[in-house]
Design a protein around this motif. Structure first.
Motif, mmCIF file in Angstrom:
data_model
loop_
_atom_site.group_PDB
_atom_site.id
_atom_site.type_symbol
_atom_site.label_atom_id
_atom_site.label_comp_id
_atom_site.label_asym_id
_atom_site.label_seq_id
_atom_site.Cartn_x
_atom_site.Cartn_y
_atom_site.Cartn_z
ATOM 1 N N GLY A 54 0.818 -1.207 0.000
ATOM 2 C CA GLY A 54 0.000 0.000 0.000
ATOM 3 C C GLY A 54 0.850 1.254 0.000
ATOM 4 O O GLY A 54 0.561 2.221 -0.716
ATOM 5 N N GLU A 55 1.916 1.238 0.780
ATOM 6 C CA GLU A 55 2.823 2.386 0.821
ATOM 7 C C GLU A 55 3.484 2.602 -0.536
ATOM 8 O O GLU A 55 3.635 3.747 -0.991
ATOM 9 C CB GLU A 55 3.870 2.145 1.898
ATOM 10 N N ILE A 56 3.877 1.518 -1.180
ATOM 11 C CA ILE A 56 4.503 1.623 -2.502
ATOM 12 C C ILE A 56 3.529 2.203 -3.517
ATOM 13 O O ILE A 56 3.875 3.069 -4.327
ATOM 14 C CB ILE A 56 5.025 0.253 -2.951
ATOM 15 N N ALA A 57 2.282 1.723 -3.486
ATOM 16 C CA ALA A 57 1.268 2.234 -4.413
ATOM 17 C C ALA A 57 0.997 3.715 -4.176
ATOM 18 O O ALA A 57 0.880 4.498 -5.128
ATOM 19 C CB ALA A 57 -0.022 1.428 -4.269
ATOM 20 N N ARG A 58 0.927 4.105 -2.926
ATOM 21 C CA ARG A 58 0.690 5.520 -2.620
ATOM 22 C C ARG A 58 1.880 6.375 -3.041
ATOM 23 O O ARG A 58 1.700 7.503 -3.527
ATOM 24 C CB ARG A 58 0.385 5.689 -1.129
ATOM 25 N N ALA A 59 3.086 5.843 -2.868
ATOM 26 C CA ALA A 59 4.273 6.590 -3.299
ATOM 27 C C ALA A 59 4.284 6.768 -4.812
ATOM 28 O O ALA A 59 4.671 7.827 -5.327
ATOM 29 C CB ALA A 59 5.541 5.866 -2.833
ATOM 30 N N ASN A 60 3.854 5.735 -5.533
ATOM 31 C CA ASN A 60 3.777 5.846 -6.992
ATOM 32 C C ASN A 60 2.745 6.884 -7.398
ATOM 33 O O ASN A 60 2.977 7.687 -8.314
ATOM 34 C CB ASN A 60 3.429 4.489 -7.603
ATOM 35 N N ARG A 61 1.610 6.878 -6.715
ATOM 36 C CA ARG A 61 0.556 7.856 -7.027
ATOM 37 C C ARG A 61 1.037 9.280 -6.745
ATOM 38 O O ARG A 61 0.759 10.213 -7.503
ATOM 39 C CB ARG A 61 -0.693 7.536 -6.202
ATOM 40 N N ALA A 62 1.769 9.433 -5.645
ATOM 41 C CA ALA A 62 2.288 10.755 -5.304
ATOM 42 C C ALA A 62 3.313 11.215 -6.342
ATOM 43 O O ALA A 62 3.356 12.398 -6.705
ATOM 44 C CB ALA A 62 2.911 10.734 -3.913
ATOM 45 N N PHE A 63 4.157 10.282 -6.809
ATOM 46 C CA PHE A 63 5.102 10.625 -7.876
ATOM 47 C C PHE A 63 4.367 11.146 -9.105
ATOM 48 O O PHE A 63 4.752 12.160 -9.693
ATOM 49 C CB PHE A 63 5.941 9.408 -8.261
ATOM 50 N N LEU A 64 3.312 10.433 -9.517
ATOM 51 C CA LEU A 64 2.565 10.849 -10.697
ATOM 52 C C LEU A 64 2.037 12.263 -10.517
ATOM 53 O O LEU A 64 2.112 13.089 -11.446
ATOM 54 C CB LEU A 64 1.415 9.872 -10.957
ATOM 55 N N GLY A 65 1.534 12.560 -9.336
ATOM 56 C CA GLY A 65 1.036 13.905 -9.075
ATOM 57 C C GLY A 65 2.130 14.954 -9.178
ATOM 58 O O GLY A 65 1.935 16.023 -9.770
ATOM 59 N N ARG A 66 3.309 14.645 -8.621
ATOM 60 C CA ARG A 66 4.417 15.607 -8.698
ATOM 61 C C ARG A 66 4.868 15.812 -10.133
ATOM 62 O O ARG A 66 5.188 16.933 -10.556
ATOM 63 C CB ARG A 66 5.590 15.134 -7.839
ATOM 64 N N ALA A 67 4.921 14.714 -10.899
ATOM 65 C CA ALA A 67 5.356 14.825 -12.290
ATOM 66 C C ALA A 67 4.371 15.661 -13.106
ATOM 67 O O ALA A 67 4.775 16.529 -13.892
ATOM 68 C CB ALA A 67 5.511 13.436 -12.902
#
Length: 277
Positions: A54-67
């Motif tokens: 779950g943490e990994i998925a949320r980190a990926n989602r946050a990356f997408l938002g930053r990008a």
């Protein structure tokens, strides 16, 4: 009422969907028993690696938002999200429009349930589109007349491929897909990629994780390392901080040095097409 009674005709809720599993990792509710069961197996395997799915998925989602924010601030007004997945908080069009109210977004997925949810969300938004498409045929996606109505491919645009290429098991096929997309990008356009990698995980544990995904709609999952991911950006200008774990991709915060690539997770990078190709 069973899960099967709640899904469109032709969809077998007994087969786990990678999009719905990802929704479960993110804490969403658009998933069925089969998705939750498969996801829980992956979560348990992740614990053996010292990771939290779950943490990994949320980190990926946050990356997408930053990008997306970074590109919108750089002037990008057109986005194509390949393998978009189920709508969740801070969708691409929502993030982009905080910084560029005139941004246009095309979401592409091959999961019918994803398209149903996305089209319901976007029904009254003329500058967004949820389009059916298969990543294995990128030319068909990019040549689709509906996409061309919203995306002017002669002007800069961004193609987002977040946590989707690892569902293409063959290395050559995955690289070929990226090349086809990359070759079509106009000067000033961007390519955004995130991808699972195995790190130094024990092979038997990693194999168990891959085995779970063989039972899903994707048919499998393949981790790839930083060298392979860097190759996806051949001919592009790789934005700082380069190819790093998603939690470290933040232009405003230099990553810790050295970045730990031993731990399994998701790598990410963003490349820009030079103005003169």
């Amino acid at each position: 009422m069973s899960d099967q009674d709640r899904v469109p005709a032709g969809i077998d809720a007994r087969v786990p969907s990678v999009a719905r599993m990802y929704d479960y990792y993110l804490g969403g509710k658009d998933n069925f028993a089969s998705d939750r069961e498969a996801a829980e197996k992956v979560i348990e395997i992740g614990r053996q690696m010292g990771n939290d799915a779950g943490e990994i998925a949320r980190a990926n989602r946050a990356f997408l938002g930053r990008a997306v924010r970074r590109l919108a601030e750089a002037g990008v007004r057109q986005f194509v999200d390949l393998g978009a997945g189920l709508p969740t908080q801070d969708n691409v069009h929502q993030v982009a429009r905080r910084h560029a109210p005139d941004a246009r977004v095309v979401y592409v997925d091959n999961d019918p349930i994803v398209l149903i949810h996305a089209r319901a969300l976007l029904a009254r938004d003329p500058d967004t589109l949820a389009l059916a498409g298969d990543l294995r045929d990128p030319d068909a996606i990019m040549d689709d007349p509906q996409l061309r109505e919203r995306i002017d491919v002669t002007r800069p645009y961004a193609v987002l491929m977040a946590a989707v290429l690892h569902f293409i098991p063959d290395d050559a096929e995955a690289a070929g897909i990226v090349q086809r997309i990359r070759d079509r990008l106009s000067p000033g356009s961007y390519l955004v990629v995130s991808h699972i990698y195995q790190g130094n995980a024990a092979e038997d544990v990693a194999t168990a994780g891959r085995q779970v995904y063989t039972t899903t709609t994707s048919g499998g999952i393949t981790g790839r390392g930083p060298d392979q991911l860097s190759g996806y950006f051949d001919g592009l200008d790789l934005l700082p901080p380069g190819v790093v774990p998603v939690a470290h991709w933040d232009p405003e915060k230099p990553p810790a040095s050295p970045v730990d690539l031993d731990r399994p997770g998701i790598l990410a990078g963003v490349g820009r097409v030079p103005d003169a190709r």
